[in-house]
Scaffold this active site. Structure first.
Site, PDB file in Angstrom:
ATOM      1  N   HIS A   8     -10.017   3.043  -0.262  1.00  0.00           N
ATOM      2  CA  HIS A   8     -10.138   2.582   1.123  1.00  0.00           C
ATOM      3  C   HIS A   8     -11.003   1.325   1.094  1.00  0.00           C
ATOM      4  CE1 HIS A   8      -9.549   4.162   5.415  1.00  0.00           C
ATOM      5  NE2 HIS A   8      -8.389   4.220   4.790  1.00  0.00           N
ATOM      6  N   GLU A  63      -2.743   4.491  12.934  1.00  0.00           N
ATOM      7  CA  GLU A  63      -3.296   5.295  11.853  1.00  0.00           C
ATOM      8  C   GLU A  63      -4.483   6.116  12.343  1.00  0.00           C
ATOM      9  OE1 GLU A  63      -3.822   2.738   8.464  1.00  0.00           O
ATOM     10  OE2 GLU A  63      -1.695   2.241   8.390  1.00  0.00           O
ATOM     11  N   HIS A  85       0.819  -1.209   0.000  1.00  0.00           N
ATOM     12  CA  HIS A  85       0.000   0.000   0.000  1.00  0.00           C
ATOM     13  C   HIS A  85       0.855   1.261   0.000  1.00  0.00           C
ATOM     14  CE1 HIS A  85      -3.641   2.344   0.757  1.00  0.00           C
ATOM     15  NE2 HIS A  85      -2.967   3.014   1.684  1.00  0.00           N
ATOM     16  N   ASN A 104      -3.392   6.211  -7.139  1.00  0.00           N
ATOM     17  CA  ASN A 104      -3.290   5.171  -6.127  1.00  0.00           C
ATOM     18  C   ASN A 104      -3.380   3.813  -6.812  1.00  0.00           C
ATOM     19  OD1 ASN A 104      -5.538   3.755  -3.748  1.00  0.00           O
ATOM     20  ND2 ASN A 104      -3.367   3.978  -3.429  1.00  0.00           N
TER      21      ASN A 104
END
Length: 765
Positions: free
Chosen positions: A108, A326, A59, A560
């Site tokens: 996400h 996070e 990621h 992304n």
């Protein structure tokens, strides 16, 4: 982590080289762990292992995709509008008059499956902070969503939670949600796609970068406190395949607080306006690990951090947990010592907690050559001493093997030509209604009514129109338009062409608003990179997008990659979601999709060329449950010419409405335009089946004002765009005529089919 982990210092790491470490459980391969030991010249401490494990995760490091993503830079077209390209938190493009916009889309996906509401909410929060860190005020959001079959129990759990999370966070921030996509498919069961986009506006001189210059400058952590929520969340969840075993190991999903984020936005913008920061980074995936290593690597290469100073909401957190947390709504700034009091005062004004946790340091030539030096202490003991660039920029890069799957030929050979086509007007009429009611085509109001589309007062177009459009300033009429598009069916059939089609559709949707497309962002959603078939899909897809952007002069500004979108060994259809941004000089010239009463009598023109192209079409899937053949051809010069016609039609005021043709073809475009404006239309076509359901690219329908038909046809001729007059706006039905007959569908019947699908499932719950 056990209590003894607090004592794992650099000194103990040097003296206990054989201590077993849980690197595999943190997602690191044997050779990756060995490389960390080689970099450090010893085993890593537990805290260092935490940093490398998250920073080298799929990621964060893009280790399987870098070799393919490079072509976005290598093939990048020259474009004077591009101010900041790939490599920063978001790309920035010039939109004129000294203003710029920054935009980006990110995934996400995995957190949104685990905990739909918080996963989606924090996805919005994270992308908003990416835009904020560029120095911009966020002005709008969008989302691209994919779920499993609409009637599947898991979809009924995930979709409402995702939608509530997006609406909760965005509405609380006061950001309009101006568009996006909603799709369904069996491949997304157990692995939904939640891709969030944000756009912001700033002046050229206000651009901020993720860097830590100036030895002696202070490192300030501001925003929320650090807790155990989301420890390793996005980085770990997004870097592994879902299966029964991994579900038990999933870390908690981050918890969002949009009210804190709103304060953080306003505080940060005031800090920027007062020129109180020299570097800025948000804390998203990988938290403090990411912010410190990236800021240090982008500056002098040196930084010293005292982890004891990090404000905690749980005093039991170990250094490793602090580094991997996070927790949301946090930022890290680099502040000159002489401006620190002013910085703290501004944070105090907004009731934002701010803490100096370290400072920028100089490095020796030897340390610089090794990648700098990041030192972190805990209770006076050194727990981290590593070269930050080795974590942020010099992670592993894999040349994953890829190969065209053997079954691809069979899939493409199984074209839609063998499928039964409607033989009567009654069958045509019934299939138009079925396609309109199909999940992914049907009315998405059940979702979008939960979003505020007009807050801030600058929205001029939003869902359900082809693209969203906002003014970039309250006191001016210049605006930007945005659209996102992706079609997993097309990309499954041909990843190269399918990705070019996704780009072409987003480009066309922006053009259909009257704006001129300018730049691209992307979110590339694929299965496991360890599967050669998936990597072939990814390689072909990135090649297709790079070639397309080069051909049309629209640079990729950032984006992304989301891998491991699969459950067990079943991957999703490859789903590159492409976002295109365009600029319009005067938003009053915009084009909407609706046929309204004041357009009664307007002539309807079909632009572009219609072919018998139904591979991967909504018709084939909805009526026959079929996926096979080849997707439509894509002609990018024709798309560019169509875009010029649409933008010109808006600028010259000759068009009353415009709608691109994509999913469902002409039938869906005409029905949507009629329903949205409450006014029907009558059209005449030669081959009704192909005319209504073909999904040939590069097409749009335009309602032309009665006094402007000659000017419009001349505009089309000048740009070489085929234009056929096919009908007239008016009446209370969609009326279709052809040489052998025809049929009518009343607007009320269109609405019943189109508007009932989502409520019948989700209101029933």
């Amino acid at each position: 982590m056990p209590e003894t982990a607090r004592l794992d210092t650099v000194r103990t790491a040097e003296s206990t080289p054989e201590t077993p470490q849980p690197y595999a459980e943190l997602g690191m391969a044997d050779d990756e762990y060995a490389r960390v030991r080689e970099i450090l010249g010893r085993r890593p401490t537990s805290a260092e292992l935490a940093i490398y494990s998250v920073m080298w995760s799929e990621h964060c490091s893009y280790k399987s995709s870098k070799v393919h993503l490079r072509q976005f830079g290598e093939k990048a077209p020259e474009n004077d509008a591009l101010l900041v390209g790939m490599g920063e938190n978001a790309g920035v493009v010039d939109v004129g008059d000294g203003h710029a916009v920054t935009f980006k889309i990110e995934s996400h996906n995995h957190p949104s499956y685990v905990e739909p509401h918080q996963g989606a909410a924090t996805g919005v929060g994270g992308i908003v902070r990416d835009i904020l860190t560029m120095g911009a005020r966020p002005i709008a959001v969008m989302d691209a969503l994919r779920f499993g079959p609409i009637d599947a129990p898991d979809t009924r759990r995930v979709l409402p939670g995702v939608v509530s999370g997006i609406s909760f966070y965005g509405n609380c921030l006061g950001l309009p949600n101006i568009g996006g996509e909603l799709g369904f498919g069996a491949g997304y069961a157990g692995n939904p796609l939640v891709n969030a986009l944000c756009v912001g506006v700033l002046k050229h001189e206000d651009i901020k970068l993720a860097q830590a210059p100036g030895p002696g400058n202070k490192v300030v952590l501001f925003g929320s406190t650090t807790g155990p929520d989301g420890i390793g969340g996005a980085s770990v969840l997004a870097s592994a395949t879902f299966d029964d075993e991994s579900q038990a190991k999933r870390p908690s999903v981050q918890v969002g607080d949009p009210f804190m984020e709103k304060l953080l936005i306003e505080c940060s913008l005031e800090l920027f306006a007062e020129d109180l920061v020299v570097g800025i980074q948000d804390l998203g995936a990988a938290g403090v690990s990411c912010a410190t290593t990236e800021l240090a690597a982008g500056g002098t290469g040196g930084m010293r951090i005292e982890l004891d100073r990090v404000p905690l909401r749980d005093s039991r957190l170990t250094p490793e947990e602090i580094l991997m947390s996070e927790s949301q709504e946090r930022m890290m700034a680099i502040v000159e010592p002489g401006r620190l009091d002013d910085f703290m005062a501004t944070c105090g004004k907004w009731n934002i907690l701010a803490t100096v946790i370290g400072e920028v340091t100089d490095v020796t030539a030897e340390e610089a050559a090794r990648g700098g030096r990041l030192v972190m202490t805990w209770h006076g003991e050194t727990v981290v001493d590593l070269p930050p660039r080795t974590a942020s920029d010099e992670g592993p890069v894999y040349q994953r093997p890829y190969a065209r799957p053997a079954h691809q030929d069979d899939l493409q050979a199984d074209g839609p030509g063998r499928l039964d086509r409607p033989k009567t007007d009654d069958e045509l009429r019934e299939q138009v209604l079925r396609v309109l009611a199909a999940p992914g085509v049907c009315d998405a109001t059940w979702v979008t009514q939960q979003y505020d589309r007009y807050v801030m007062g600058n929205t001029v177009l939003a869902t359900p129109h082809d693209g969203g459009m906002v003014r970039i300033r309250e006191d001016a009429d210049r605006g930007i338009a945005l659209a996102t598009d992706g079609n997993g069916r097309y990309t499954r059939l041909d990843p190269y062409t399918g990705t070019r089609l996704a780009f072409a559709e987003a480009y066309r949707n922006v053009a259909a608003t009257g704006a001129r497309p300018l730049a691209v962002t992307n979110c590339l959603n694929f299965g496991s990179p360890e599967d050669p078939a998936v990597m072939w899909q990814f390689a072909e897809s990135t090649r297709g997008l790079a070639d397309a952007c080069q051909e049309l002069g629209t640079p990729v500004t950032g984006g992304n990659v989301s891998f491991y979108n699969q459950t067990g060994d079943v991957a999703i259809n490859p789903t590159p979601v492409i976002g295109v941004l365009g600029v319009i000089d005067d938003v009053n010239d915009r084009l909407a999709t609706a046929f309204t009463p004041d357009t009664d009598g307007a002539k309807i023109f079909l632009l572009g060329t219609t072919r018998d192209e139904l591979g991967g079409s909504v018709w084939a899937e909805t009526v026959h449950g079929h996926l096979g053949g080849l997707p439509p051809e894509v002609d990018l010069p024709a798309e560019a010419a169509l875009g010029e016609v649409l933008a010109g039609a808006a600028e010259y005021g000759v068009a009353a409405a415009a709608h691109d043709l994509s999913d469902g073809g002409l039938a869906v475009a005409l029905a949507e335009s009629a329903m949205r404006g409450g006014t029907g239309c009558s059209v005449r076509v030669d081959d009704p089946f192909v005319a209504l359901f073909s999904e040939s690219a590069g097409r749009a329908v335009v309602a032309v004002r009665p006094d402007a038909e000659a000017a419009f046809t001349e505009l089309c001729r000048r740009h070489g765009v085929p234009a056929a007059e096919i009908g007239t706006v008016g009446g209370r039905a969609l009326s279709v005529r052809h040489p052998d007959g025809g049929f009518d569908i009343e607007l009320a019947d269109l609405r019943t089919a189109y508007e009932s699908t989502l409520p019948s499932v989700f209101d029933a719950d």
